[in-house]
Design a protein around this motif. Sequence first.
Motif, mmCIF file in Angstrom:
data_model
loop_
_atom_site.group_PDB
_atom_site.id
_atom_site.type_symbol
_atom_site.label_atom_id
_atom_site.label_comp_id
_atom_site.label_asym_id
_atom_site.label_seq_id
_atom_site.Cartn_x
_atom_site.Cartn_y
_atom_site.Cartn_z
ATOM 1 N N LEU A 81 0.850 -1.190 0.000
ATOM 2 C CA LEU A 81 0.000 0.000 0.000
ATOM 3 C C LEU A 81 0.889 1.246 0.000
ATOM 4 O O LEU A 81 1.968 1.249 0.598
ATOM 5 N N THR A 82 0.418 2.293 -0.670
ATOM 6 C CA THR A 82 1.185 3.540 -0.741
ATOM 7 C C THR A 82 0.472 4.617 0.082
ATOM 8 O O THR A 82 -0.753 4.764 -0.030
ATOM 9 N N PHE A 83 1.249 5.350 0.874
ATOM 10 C CA PHE A 83 0.685 6.391 1.734
ATOM 11 C C PHE A 83 1.377 7.730 1.501
ATOM 12 O O PHE A 83 2.576 7.785 1.237
ATOM 13 N N ILE A 84 0.580 8.802 1.618
ATOM 14 C CA ILE A 84 1.143 10.157 1.678
ATOM 15 C C ILE A 84 0.661 10.749 2.999
ATOM 16 O O ILE A 84 -0.550 10.880 3.200
ATOM 17 N N ASN A 85 1.585 11.088 3.863
ATOM 18 C CA ASN A 85 1.227 11.704 5.158
ATOM 19 C C ASN A 85 0.042 11.014 5.829
ATOM 20 O O ASN A 85 -0.929 11.675 6.213
ATOM 21 N N GLY A 86 0.067 9.705 5.924
ATOM 22 C CA GLY A 86 -0.988 8.993 6.647
ATOM 23 C C GLY A 86 -2.224 8.656 5.819
ATOM 24 O O GLY A 86 -3.118 7.961 6.293
ATOM 25 N N ARG A 87 -2.285 9.144 4.598
ATOM 26 C CA ARG A 87 -3.452 8.893 3.738
ATOM 27 C C ARG A 87 -3.104 7.813 2.721
ATOM 28 O O ARG A 87 -2.082 7.905 2.046
ATOM 29 N N GLU A 88 -3.955 6.798 2.613
ATOM 30 C CA GLU A 88 -3.670 5.726 1.659
ATOM 31 C C GLU A 88 -4.106 6.138 0.251
ATOM 32 O O GLU A 88 -5.239 6.558 0.039
ATOM 33 N N VAL A 89 -3.179 6.021 -0.707
ATOM 34 C CA VAL A 89 -3.453 6.511 -2.064
ATOM 35 C C VAL A 89 -3.161 5.444 -3.134
ATOM 36 O O VAL A 89 -3.026 5.767 -4.311
ATOM 37 N N THR A 90 -3.065 4.187 -2.698
ATOM 38 C CA THR A 90 -2.637 3.099 -3.586
ATOM 39 C C THR A 90 -3.390 3.087 -4.923
ATOM 40 O O THR A 90 -2.767 2.959 -5.984
#
Length: 228
Positions: A81-90
């Motif tokens: 899974l990919t995250f930006i600042n705690g948000r999952e953006v996969t």
Amino acid sequence: MKNPTQNIVIAIDGHSSCGKSTLAKRLSKKLNYLYVDTGAMYRCITLLMQEQNLQINQSKEIEDLLHNTKIYFKQKDNIQLTFINGREVTEDIRLPKISDFVSEVSTISAVRKRLVEQQRQYLQENNLVMDGRDIGTVVFPAAQLKIFLTASSEIRAKRRYDELQAKGIDIDYNSVLANLIKRDTIDSTRSDSPLKKAGDAIELDNTNMSIDQMVDHVILLLKESKFS
Ligand code: DC
């Protein structure tokens, strides 16, 4: 130049949708190396720039965005899974609207500089399989094994088209092909870190290869090399 640590890097570069991530994921599992998908990192910055309506010439705003952005990966049930600042953006970063803009974003030197720094840090504590466009040439020029994957544009577009259809994203084959060709051109001709085969990379054309054949072939190359 030697790598600064004893850790091993397998660098996989090549054009869009030529199977780099499939190969990298399979190798990382077999070898228990960390997989780093650098394309996902460029896609994250693209997503944020789109959301903030930033243009590629807004240097100051882009610097701020890079400064305030932490991109990281987490493994869950066999999926990365990919995250930006705690948000999952996969899933968000795979949408066609991101694919349409990501190559332009990848030409920005400030973006490349920041992401390459992060990519190099992964080696401090891990053996790595890393895929992208400049891994063997710029990020890890001393990688122990470099693979340059290729496949025909048509087969690559077909694979990407099938992937998008399977996710329920409605798009026609010709738009997928046009996007691939456009990205290949931008990625190979940009002035900063263009996509090119490193002199010591092994070229592998998988147009007529199954995934298993491709993985087996690279495992064989690994066994033949002295570090495995
Ligand atoms: O691998 P991908 O299709 O997810 O990559 C998306 C874009 O990111 C690609 O068109 C070019 C850019 N990219 C890059 O410039 N350098 C990398 N190491 C990885 C990706």
